[in-house]
Structure formats: structure tokens, C-alpha cells
Design a protein around this motif. Structure first.
Motif, PDB file in Angstrom:
ATOM      1  N   SER A 327       0.842  -1.212   0.000  1.00  0.00           N
ATOM      2  CA  SER A 327       0.000   0.000   0.000  1.00  0.00           C
ATOM      3  C   SER A 327       0.870   1.251   0.000  1.00  0.00           C
ATOM      4  N   SER A 328       1.958   1.220   0.748  1.00  0.00           N
ATOM      5  CA  SER A 328       2.872   2.370   0.771  1.00  0.00           C
ATOM      6  C   SER A 328       3.480   2.575  -0.614  1.00  0.00           C
ATOM      7  N   TRP A 329       3.904   1.478  -1.214  1.00  0.00           N
ATOM      8  CA  TRP A 329       4.514   1.496  -2.558  1.00  0.00           C
ATOM      9  C   TRP A 329       3.523   2.104  -3.563  1.00  0.00           C
ATOM     10  N   ASN A 330       2.280   1.569  -3.552  1.00  0.00           N
ATOM     11  CA  ASN A 330       1.268   2.048  -4.511  1.00  0.00           C
ATOM     12  C   ASN A 330       0.951   3.517  -4.278  1.00  0.00           C
ATOM     13  N   SER A 331       0.909   3.890  -3.006  1.00  0.00           N
ATOM     14  CA  SER A 331       0.582   5.264  -2.684  1.00  0.00           C
ATOM     15  C   SER A 331       1.646   6.228  -3.259  1.00  0.00           C
ATOM     16  N   LEU A 332       2.911   5.839  -3.139  1.00  0.00           N
ATOM     17  CA  LEU A 332       3.993   6.665  -3.696  1.00  0.00           C
ATOM     18  C   LEU A 332       3.862   6.775  -5.222  1.00  0.00           C
ATOM     19  N   VAL A 333       3.560   5.655  -5.864  1.00  0.00           N
ATOM     20  CA  VAL A 333       3.409   5.667  -7.329  1.00  0.00           C
ATOM     21  C   VAL A 333       2.231   6.567  -7.712  1.00  0.00           C
ATOM     22  N   ASN A 334       1.101   6.421  -7.007  1.00  0.00           N
ATOM     23  CA  ASN A 334      -0.095   7.214  -7.344  1.00  0.00           C
ATOM     24  C   ASN A 334       0.124   8.704  -7.114  1.00  0.00           C
ATOM     25  N   HIS A 335       0.819   9.051  -6.040  1.00  0.00           N
ATOM     26  CA  HIS A 335       1.140  10.468  -5.809  1.00  0.00           C
ATOM     27  C   HIS A 335       1.989  11.004  -6.962  1.00  0.00           C
ATOM     28  N   THR A 336       2.951  10.191  -7.408  1.00  0.00           N
ATOM     29  CA  THR A 336       3.839  10.650  -8.488  1.00  0.00           C
ATOM     30  C   THR A 336       3.037  10.868  -9.777  1.00  0.00           C
ATOM     31  N   ILE A 337       2.116   9.956 -10.055  1.00  0.00           N
ATOM     32  CA  ILE A 337       1.266  10.108 -11.247  1.00  0.00           C
ATOM     33  C   ILE A 337       0.497  11.438 -11.138  1.00  0.00           C
ATOM     34  N   GLU A 338       0.003  11.715  -9.940  1.00  0.00           N
ATOM     35  CA  GLU A 338      -0.775  12.945  -9.710  1.00  0.00           C
ATOM     36  C   GLU A 338       0.122  14.192  -9.877  1.00  0.00           C
ATOM     37  N   PHE A 339       1.337  14.134  -9.332  1.00  0.00           N
ATOM     38  CA  PHE A 339       2.255  15.285  -9.470  1.00  0.00           C
ATOM     39  C   PHE A 339       2.560  15.543 -10.942  1.00  0.00           C
ATOM     40  N   LEU A 340       2.757  14.455 -11.691  1.00  0.00           N
ATOM     41  CA  LEU A 340       3.062  14.624 -13.118  1.00  0.00           C
ATOM     42  C   LEU A 340       1.894  15.287 -13.844  1.00  0.00           C
ATOM     43  N   ALA A 341       0.692  14.881 -13.462  1.00  0.00           N
ATOM     44  CA  ALA A 341      -0.487  15.465 -14.115  1.00  0.00           C
ATOM     45  C   ALA A 341      -0.621  16.942 -13.751  1.00  0.00           C
ATOM     46  N   ASN A 342      -0.260  17.298 -12.522  1.00  0.00           N
ATOM     47  CA  ASN A 342      -0.444  18.690 -12.070  1.00  0.00           C
ATOM     48  C   ASN A 342       0.669  19.642 -12.489  1.00  0.00           C
ATOM     49  N   TYR A 343       1.924  19.147 -12.420  1.00  0.00           N
ATOM     50  CA  TYR A 343       3.042  20.082 -12.653  1.00  0.00           C
ATOM     51  C   TYR A 343       3.943  19.650 -13.802  1.00  0.00           C
TER      52      TYR A 343
END
Ligand SMILES: C[S@@+](CC[C@H](N)C(=O)[O-])C[C@H]1O[C@@H](n2cnc3c(N)ncnc32)[C@H](O)[C@@H]1O
Length: 423
Positions: A327-343
Motif C-alpha cells: 500500500s505504501s509502494w502504490n501510494s507513492l506511485v499514485n502520488h507521483t502520477i498525480e504530481f506529473l499530471a499537475n506540474y
């Protein structure tokens, strides 16, 4: 005229043929093979980072006594252990510094590698032919002439070598080393982890010693694997409890104190057999995805990194660990996907950390913050900053999770123990 032309063509061809024969003309990729990106930037590095503090103590101790380090690499194979150890960097070196090695070449007195396989010894000799302080010998490590010689400061093993032996054989080997070494000698022992997700089908609650039929099938492309008859050989699977009892037994036999300094897991979810799924059909090829993160100029579909841990009944403690870790691993990946989409396409310098939940474990909070910072500050840089900066940083952030959320219980492809002999 024609003959002359043929002669010239032949002359032109020779230097290229000679260059090809050196092997240097092969287009290497970090996506597959023994030295794939995960091996070089994850597995070798995790090993280095965990053993660094103990090696530093040994290096400093020898320097104070005006002596140089002596290292014995047991089951050295093709001699990669030398590069692994000599590639350890000192901690917290400034960005302006150039010399970063923990062991300076002048501090090394002697490196001896032994292996039972003559072909691998030939390869090791070839690789290190210009280094006079390095000697590779073919032989059985149970032949006590290896341990009876002048004592070594570090008795090193790597990448599962000790899994070739039974608990009884390993206790005998370590006890022999303990008897013949000096006070403070370091022992680095490398097994296969008993509870790696890669071979979840083999998990059992039996306390008896366990071996798996190991196949080096991952070196073949997936489409070839099923066509080939790949030989298997037995390798021992070990957890912290099993490893501790081997050490206690070696201590009892030798009459020496053998201190446990550290146990660590290596390659939780990125071991070689995650991609083959041969011992657990639920595995998805996460190593392939991490190899891609670390490969220059290649963009990765980050969704291929998402783990879906399938629990195994009867192993509640292990399931809890893997659930939380994935869950920690997936959460880091999902946050990164979100950061890429935003910035993704612009650089920003504002504060980071707004998306972090207070109930995240500390290493995850730090890793998410790092990824936000990296994406925000590199998004608009020239070149493919996603492939060449952001994705490798994501691999290092995932590696950090592996290093800081683990317990050293034998839940990775490798389980490594660091021990010190006290006299
Ligand atoms: C998993 S490989 C690791 C090789 C190397 N340490 C590396 O990191 O690439 C295990 C090695 O142990 C060697 N080996 C197995 N039994 C041995 C023995 N009794 N004495 C010496 N070497 C042995 C094998 O030949 C093989 O090269």
C-alpha cells in the motif's frame, strides 16, 4: 584494380572486426540480463548501503593500526563482489567532492576470491587481470586451507551463495571461520529469503529446513522460457529465525561469540522471479517496470508499477507486512502520477507536502515529498526530464521504502546477515 580494392576493403574491415571481438561493440541495455538496472542501482546499492556502517568501522580500525584490509570472498563467482565492495561510497559526501570511495584502493591489502566453478574463476581472473592485489582460486570453501590461512578482516558472500549449503554445513563453515579469524572480523552471509512473495506457493509454517528447486530461467526471454528445459538446483530458503539458529550453533561449536549486527531483506517485490511468476502465478512483472524507470530515454507506464498483493491464508503476520508495504509502494506511485499530471510541464518552487497524510509511515511521507519536489523542479527543464530525472528518482524513492519499511525477516529475494566475531 579489383584485387587492390578487395585488399583495401579487407584492411578497412580488420579494425572493426577487432573492435567487435572485444565485446565492447555490443549495445548494452539495462532492461534485461544479469547486470540489469535493478541489479546495479537497486540490489548492489541496497547491499552497499546496509553494510556500509560496519565496513566503515573495519576500515577505520585497520587504518588506526596502520594495517590494510584483507577480504575473503567465498563463492565469488565471476568476481563481482570486488566491485560491489569497492563501489561503496562514504556517507554524506559533499556534492563538491570527487573522491567518494569508502575503501581507497591503497587501503586494500589483499582480496581473495574462491569458487568451486572453474569457468567462473576464469571469468573473475579475466575481469581483474590487471589488479595484483586480487587473487581468484578454484576450490571448495569447505577445504579449510582457505580459512586456515592468514586471517581476513572481512569474510564476504553475496547473492545467495550460502543458500547452496545446509544449516549444518553453514554452521560448520562459520564455526571454522570464527576459530581462525581475529577479534572483530566481519562476516557477511547472503541467503535466499524464505518468505519472498516471488515464491509464495512454497511458503509453509514447517520449522524444518527448506530448499527450493531454483531455476535461472529469468535470463531467457519469456517466450523462450516455456520451450526450454531449464535445469533446476536446490537452494536453501532462510528467515531471520533460521539464520539466527545457524549463528548460535556456529558460536556453540567454535566457542566464540558471534554478534548479530544486522539482518536485512533485499528485493521485496523486485526479485528476479517476480517477472517469471514461476513460483507464484499472482506476480506481475514489477522488476521489468523498475528496470524501465532506471533506463535512460525510456518512459514507463507508471501503472505497471502498481502492486496487487494476494494474501496467503494462514500467514497473517506476513500478510499484514506485505499489505502495508504494497500500500505504501502504490501510494507513492499514485502520488507521483498525480504530481506529473499537475506540474509535469512547468517548474514550480512553492512548498511541497500538502498531499501527505499524517498516518503515512515516516519513510513514505519523505518519499512523497521528494517526488513532489523532483517533479515540480524539473518538469520544464530541457530534455526528457520525465525519463531521465523523474523516473530514476521514483525508483530510488521506492528503494528507500524497501530499505526503511522492512524488518529483515526473510521477506525479500535475499536475506543478508552481518555478524562480528568477538574474541
Ligand atoms: C549464487 S552464486 C553467487 C556468485 C557471486 N558471489 C555473485 O555475487 O555473483 C553462488 C556461487 O557459489 C559457488 N559455490 C557453490 N558451492 C561452493 C563451494 N562449496 N565452494 C566454493 N564455491 C561454491 C557457485 O559456484 C556460485 O558461483
Amino acid at each position: 584494380m579489383k584485387d587492390k580494392l578487395e585488399e583495401i576493403t579487407e584492411d578497412n574491415r580488420k579494425p572493426y572486426t577487432a573492435a567487435v571481438n572485444t565485446g565492447q561493440y555490443i549495445k548494452k541495455t539495462g532492461l534485461t540480463g544479469k547486470y540489469d538496472n535493478v541489479r546495479r542501482f537497486w540490489e548492489d546499492e541496497v547491499t552497499r548501503l546496509f553494510i556500509r556502517p560496519f565496513l566503515k568501522e573495519a576500515v577505520d580500525r585497520k587504518a588506526q593500526r596502520l594495517e590494510r584490509l584483507r577480504i575473503l570472498d567465498i563463492g565469488c563467482g565471476g568476481g563481482d563482489g570486488y566491485d560491489l565492495l569497492m563501489g561503496i561510497t562514504a556517507k554524506d559526501v559533499g556534492i563538491y567532492e570527487y573522491a567518494v570511495d569508502l575503501i581507497n584502493p591503497e587501503q586494500l591489502g589483499f582480496y581473495r576470491g574462491i569458487d568451486i566453478n572453474p569457468d567462473l574463476i576464469d571469468q573473475a581472473r579475466e575481469q581483474h587481470s590487471t589488479n595484483n592485489k586480487v587473487v581468484f582460486e578454484c576450490g571448495d570453501c569447505f577445504d579449510s586451507s582457505f580459512t586456515n590461512s592468514k586471517p581476513f578482516d572481512i569474510y564476504f558472500t553475496s547473492y545467495g551463495t550460502i543458500s547452496h549449503f545446509t544449516a549444518d554445513q553453514t554452521a560448520a563453515l562459520i564455526s571454522d571461520i570464527a576459530e581462525h579469524s581475529e577479534n572483530d572480523a566481519l562476516l557477511i552471509i547472503d541467503w535466499l529469503g524464505r518468505f519472498s512473495y516471488e515464491w509464495q506457493d512454497l511458503w509453509n509454517a514447517d520449522r524444518k529446513e527448506q530448499f527450493m528447486d531454483y531455476r535461472i530461467s529469468y535470463i531467457y526471454p519469456p517466450e523462450e522460457r516455456s520451450q526450454l528445459e531449464i535445469q533446476s538446483f536446490p537452494l536453501k530458503l532462510t528467515c531471520r529465525e533460521g539464520a539466527t539458529s545457524i549463528i548460535n550453533e556456529a558460536s556453540r561449536r567454535s566457542g566464540m561469540e558471534i554478534k548479530i549486527k544486522k539482518f536485512f531483506d533485499r528485493s521485496i517485490f523486485v526479485g528476479r522471479h517476480i517477472d517469471t511468476a514461476e513460483y507464484n502465478r499472482h506476480c506481475t512483472p514489477v522488476r521489468e517496470a523498475v528496470n524501465s524507470l532506471l533506463e535512460p530515454n525510456i518512459r514507463t507506464d507508471l501503472n505497471t508499477l502498481i502492486l496487487d498483493y494476494v494474501p496467503r491464508e494462514g500467514f497473517s503476520e506476513l500478510n499484514r507486512f506485505f499489505d502495508k508495504f504494497s500500500s505504501s509502494w502504490n501510494s507513492l506511485v499514485n502520488h507521483t502520477i498525480e504530481f506529473l499530471a499537475n506540474y509535469g510541464d512547468k517548474t514550480e518552487t512553492e512548498e511541497c507536502g500538502s498531499n501527505i497524510y499524517h498516518f503515512y509511515p515516516e519513510p513514505l511521507k519523505q518519499a512523497v515529498q521528494t517526488m513532489e519536489k523532483v517533479v515540480k523542479s524539473t518538469g520544464g527543464l530541457p530534455g526528457d526530464s520525465r525519463a531521465n530525472i523523474i523516473e530514476p528518482q521514483l525508483a530510488y524513492a521506492l528503494r528507500k521504502l524497501e530499505m526503511e519499511l522492512q524488518t529483515g525477516n526473510g521477506v525479500g529475494h535475499g536475506l543478508v546477515g552481518v555478524f562480528e566475531i568477538k574474541k
